[in-house]
Design a protein around this motif. Structure first.
Motif, PDB file in Angstrom:
ATOM      1  N   GLU A 218     -45.955  -3.786-117.893  1.00  0.00           N
ATOM      2  CA  GLU A 218     -46.827  -5.586-118.165  1.00  0.00           C
ATOM      3  C   GLU A 218     -46.765  -5.651-116.800  1.00  0.00           C
ATOM      4  N   HIS A 219     -46.220  -5.645-116.092  1.00  0.00           N
ATOM      5  CA  HIS A 219     -46.023  -5.452-113.924  1.00  0.00           C
ATOM      6  C   HIS A 219     -47.467  -4.698-113.596  1.00  0.00           C
TER       7      HIS A 219
ATOM      8  N   GLU B 265     -50.815  -5.585-114.850  1.00  0.00           N
ATOM      9  CA  GLU B 265     -51.406  -6.571-113.429  1.00  0.00           C
ATOM     10  C   GLU B 265     -52.139  -5.675-112.164  1.00  0.00           C
TER      11      GLU B 265
ATOM     12  N   ASP C  76     -59.502  -8.853-113.451  1.00  0.00           N
ATOM     13  CA  ASP C  76     -58.346  -9.968-113.607  1.00  0.00           C
ATOM     14  C   ASP C  76     -59.431 -11.180-113.709  1.00  0.00           C
TER      15      ASP C  76
END
Lengths: 658, 307
Positions: B44-45, B48, B57
């Motif tokens: 996930e990081h 991002e 984003d």
């Protein structure tokens, strides 16, 4: 001259253009028909290996890619601390490191770099290059997909995931607080708090949120990931943050102040504070500290994520954490492998030539390697038959049968560390019932699938982790129709009665996956009396459905990155992005943890075997077969031996003329 | 004619704008996202950070505004499936091969199709007519993914100087052109035959014949010119379609062209690449149609009076 012109003029224009084209074509033909040797003959004469590589690579920056296609190129132009042996599995030859040793419990390794290892531009390779490289791949801002391959280093995970709390209060020796007291604070966030309705607004305009939304957002993100402005709202008390009761008000203030201080300074890099386990004792001595005992570390350093990248070149094109700067383009790239990038025509070929500055260049026999991104496997096989390739990337089942007849001497079928399996969604009925899962497994005749459908000489999986010399996989999976029926009856579905007719096997549009699903459908119908359906989904939605647990049964595969069972076991722990079965077991994870802390290699493997037994007993996944690679290899290629990881070191490959 | 060109160019901009706006939102409506196309899931990081890098984003409307602005400045964005490459670069790199194969295919189509149509029309209802139209029918029906491999097996494997696949020697253009051209040749033959028959029955042709004009000038000067109109109308869009739509031929013959990117952009959810290709293809189509209109004006004086 004029006479000819007149003749032309009398002809109709269409005729004129025909004549012209015919002339042009015949010119072309005479030019090209001079080609009196096949591409293979020419390549053998020039010492260039022609290999099909499946597709255009996504890139060749060792830190930014994660695929096999990319690895095939990177392994030729870069070199890590250790190098693959040309014929022995799990054997490490010296690469940039001349020698290495570990402490008694395998938590600290020292690699002695050779003095004659150079970058392709002549600059010597030092331990500093390795430190820079590991710093780079772990940098939170680089966005390296495969950074987790370096999580064996102490504090690497925390640095990569930008875990500021841990770094300030645990890794930093000058920490003002005791980590044990505050470690339960919500630093890393809480995904269970649903903020999807205002996620966009929060990112762009936090202040426009209601105070209740602000609170949800901040608690969802966690202390490590919120902005300075958001930290301030916690500090001045306008937002209530969910602190654990054990943390005192004074400690809370220190935490917030430290995080704000870092944000106010412009969020500088935390590498130095994080004390990630890689240091240089001397310019040529690299010391690696691990988070636990890893007896197989040299094996891991053969993976390209552990390769060094040239600090002096990368910094010429950007900072340490700028992705995709163009330093890997022809003319820019500096590397340290047996070969150097020479030409790269997008979607056409990539060519690497022998590196004269390579420390062991006298061993290198090839003058170069030419990678062709041939996507169509049938075309690739035809190109091989037509003497255009030394090696194909793959070979589809129909072509295996054909090759066995026409080119038996070129057909290679070798074991490959990978497993094909079915994921079961254990959160859904009736798959939450372990007996149903075991029944489904026992009703699959794996041998039949391999012999009739795949034709690749695969091994029926009797466990999950592919069998290697070091590791004996538990033998628990076998085809037994009677046993399957008995289990099904015990689960409450005698002869399939009362079993849902709504169960679906999810596949991709790939021909072999669909045929596999059809075979399973038929076997379950025959042996268990149940009807399942097949649902085909395009690749992207196929993956999403699994991540969201919106499926019943899905086909899947996994290829090992190195020769150790953990590469097949770790993924089934809770919260792992590749689990996607809804299954988890504390007992299983405890075993994995125990193994991680065990410094005795054989004991460690025993514990991993117990962990594997747990997952096999529960069967949230049904292993079907262990992979083989099937490909065609020209007889003139020497030094290309079967290797379980299929990572062939090109420096030992030779071409024999005629 | 000048007025026609101006109005067509303006129309083209409007159409392309509409087209890419539609694509922009349509591709994002498909489940899945550009960063989740690996079978290994991305942490996930990391996701991002990469989303931030590509601007994914941001809210949709912000992304759209930014995209329109960049396109107007000639920047089609960054490809997500081939990180580090711009869409402009991918189009520029793959266009030459596509153009060559397109020109080759159209050449094959014209050289085979038009003479076949003319001969069939001149020998109407004879065995020549029937057999050439039957061949044309077969040509229309055989898909490229059948013809391509057959040519590889029958031609390339049997000759030394034609490779099965690849894009290295001058001869490598032959098989892809043939594979692409045969289908269009068949259409062209049928269109030319129809056009010829219509013109041949006109009064002015009968007058010319009665006055004793030899057959060749009648065909070439008086008949073909009018009879070509349907064929020309077909050729323009066919050329544009061959350039960007020859996915199958490109993969069979390993041609580094544009068609494969169209398909790959959809499957790998490469938003920028797909949008860029749609814009490019939109202009290509509009340009080809404009050329057809101009060619028709030149061929048919009656149309010129009308504008």
């Amino acid at each position: 001259m004029t006479a000819t012109l007149k003749v032309f003029r009398q002809r109709p224009p269409a005729m004129r253009s025909i004549t012209f084209t015919l002339l042009l074509l015949s010119g072309l033909l005479t030019l090209t028909s001079c080609q009196d040797e096949t591409p293979i003959e020419r390549a053998n004469r020039e010492g260039i290996l022609l290999i099909g590589n499946g597709d255009e690579p996504k890139g060749i920056d060792p830190h930014l890619v994660s695929g096999v296609i990319e690895g095939n190129i990177i392994r030729a132009i870069f070199e890590g601390l250790c190098v693959d042996h040309p014929e022995k599995n799990a054997e490490c030859l010296p690469g940039v490191a001349e020698s290495w040793e570990s402490n008694e419990d395998f938590t600290q390794w020292t690699f002695n770099l050779r003095t004659n290892a150079l970058w392709s531009d002549g600059v010597p390779i030092t331990a500093e290059d390795f430190i820079f490289s590991y710093h780079r791949i772990l940098s939170p801002n680089l966005g390296a997909k495969y950074a987790e391959m370096l999580y064996y280093l102490s504090n690497a995970k925390e640095y990569n995931q930008d875990h500021k709390g841990y770094i300030f209060f645990k890794a930093d020796p000058k920490s003002p607080l005791d980590w044990q007291l505050i470690k339960d604070c919500n630093f890393t966030g809480n995904d269970k708090i649903d903020i999807s309705s205002f996620k966009d607004t929060a990112k762009n305009d936090f202040s426009s949120l209601s105070s209740e939304q602000k609170q949800l957002y901040v608690n969802h993100k966690g202390l490590n990931r919120i902005s300075l402005k958001q930290l301030k709202t916690i500090q001045d008390g306008s937002i209530k943050f969910d602190w654990p009761t054990s943390v005192t008000a004074a400690e809370r203030e220190v935490i917030i102040a430290r995080l704000m201080q870092h944000a106010e300074a412009g969020s500088p890099d935390l590498w130095d504070l994080a004390h990630v386990g890689v240091t240089a004792k001397t310019p040529l001595t690299l010391v690696i500290n691990l988070r636990g005992p890893i007896p197989f570390l040299p094996e891991i350093t053969k993976h390209y994520t552990w390769f060094p990248v040239p600090k002096h070149t990368i910094l010429k094109f950007g900072t340490i954490d700028t992705p995709n700067t163009g330093w890997t383009r022809v003319g820019n790239i500096v590397s340290n492998g047996a070969f150097v990038l020479n030409s790269w025509r997008f979607n056409h070929h990539i060519e690497a030539l022998k590196n004269p500055n390579y420390w062991d260049s006298s061993t290198v026999k090839l003058n170069g390697i030419r990678y062709l991104p041939v996507k169509n496997a049938y075309t690739e096989a035809r190109m091989f038959y037509d003497s255009q390739l030394h090696k194909t990337y793959t070979l589809p089942p129909e072509m295996i049968i054909h090759s066995r007849k026409v080119r038996p001497e070129a057909l290679r079928q070798e074991p490959y560390v990978g497993v094909y399996f079915l994921r079961l969604n254990t959160t859904r009925k009736p798959l939450e019932n372990q007996k149903v899962r075991l029944a489904l497994s026992a009703a699959i005749d794996r041998r039949l699938i391999i012999d009739n459908l795949l034709q690749g000489g695969q091994t029926p999986a009797h466990g999950l982790v592919p069998q290697t010399e070091e590791y004996t996989t538990p033998k628990v999976i076998h085809f037994d129709a009677t046993e399957a029926q008995k289990l099904m009856a015990e689960a409450g579905f005698p002869n399939g009665e009362g079993f849902t007719t709504d169960l679906k096997i999810l596949t991709t549009p790939k021909e072999t996956s669909i045929r596999m699903a059809e075979a399973l459908q038929a076997m379950w119908k025959q042996h268990l009396g149940i009807n399942v359906r097949i649902e085909q989904r395009e690749w992207g939605t196929f993956l999403t459905a699994q991540q969201e647990l919106d499926y019943d049964i899905a086909v899947g595969g996994w290829i090992g990155d190195f020769l150790d069972p953990t590469t097949f076991l770790d993924m089934w722990s809770k919260g792992n992005g590749n689990n996607n079965t809804g299954w988890s077991s504390t007992e299983f994870e405890e075993k994995l943890n125990l193994a991680e802390q065990n410094a005795d290699p054989s004991e460690r493997l025993e514990i991993l075997k117990e962990a594997e037994a747990i997952i096999l007993n529960e069967r949230p996944i049904l292993p079907l077969y262990w992979y083989t690679t099937s490909y065609l290899l020209h007889p003139s290629v020497k030094g290309w031996n079967p290797l379980l990881l299929d990572n062939h070191p090109f420096k030992f490959v030779e071409l024999e003329s005629n | 004619m000048f007025r026609l060109i101006i109005s067509r160019v303006l129309q083209a901009f409007a159409v392309v704008f509409f087209l890419f706006t539609l694509t922009f939102f349509a591709i994002r409506a498909i489940p899945g996202d550009p960063l989740s196309t690996d079978d290994k899931s991305m942490p996930e990081h990391v996701k991002e950070k990469i989303e931030e890098y590509y601007g994914l984003d941001k809210p949709l409307i912000v992304q759209y505004g930014r995209y329109v602005k960049n396109v107007l400045m000639g920047d089609l964005g960054l490809s997500t499936s081939k990180p580090g490459r711009t869409v402009n670069e991918i189009i520029v790199q793959s266009l030459p091969a596509s153009l060559l194969v397109g020109i080759g295919g159209i050449t094959v189509a014209v050289l085979l199709g038009i003479p076949m149509g003319v001969i069939a029309a001149l020998r109407k209802n004879s065995w020549i007519d029937y057999s050439s139209m039957a061949v044309a029918m077969i040509g229309i029906c055989i898909p490229t993914f059948v013809l391509g491999p057959l040519l590889q097996l029958w031609v390339a494997s049997k000759t030394d100087w034609i490779n099965v696949a690849g894009w290295d020697t001058a001869a490598d253009i032959l098989l892809p052109s043939l594979t692409l051209g045969v289908g269009s040749a068949a259409y062209l033959a049928r269109l030319t035959r129809g056009g010829m028959l219509e013109i041949l029955s006109q009064d002015y042709i009968r007058t010319a014949k009665a006055k004793g004009v030899p057959m060749l000038p009648i065909i070439v000067k008086h008949t073909l010119r009018g009879a070509m109109m349907p064929a020309v109308t077909f050729l323009g869009p066919a050329f544009a379609a061959i350039i960007s739509g020859s996915f199958i031929v490109e993969t069979i013959f390993q041609v580094p062209g544009m068609g494969q990117h169209f398909v790959n952009a959809v499957t790998s959810k490469d938003y920028a690449l797909l949008q860029g290709l749609v814009i490019f293809y939109g202009f290509l189509m509009a340009g080809a149609n404009l050329l057809v209109d101009i060619a028709l004006l030149l061929l048919n004086p009656r149309l010129r009076d009308a504008t």
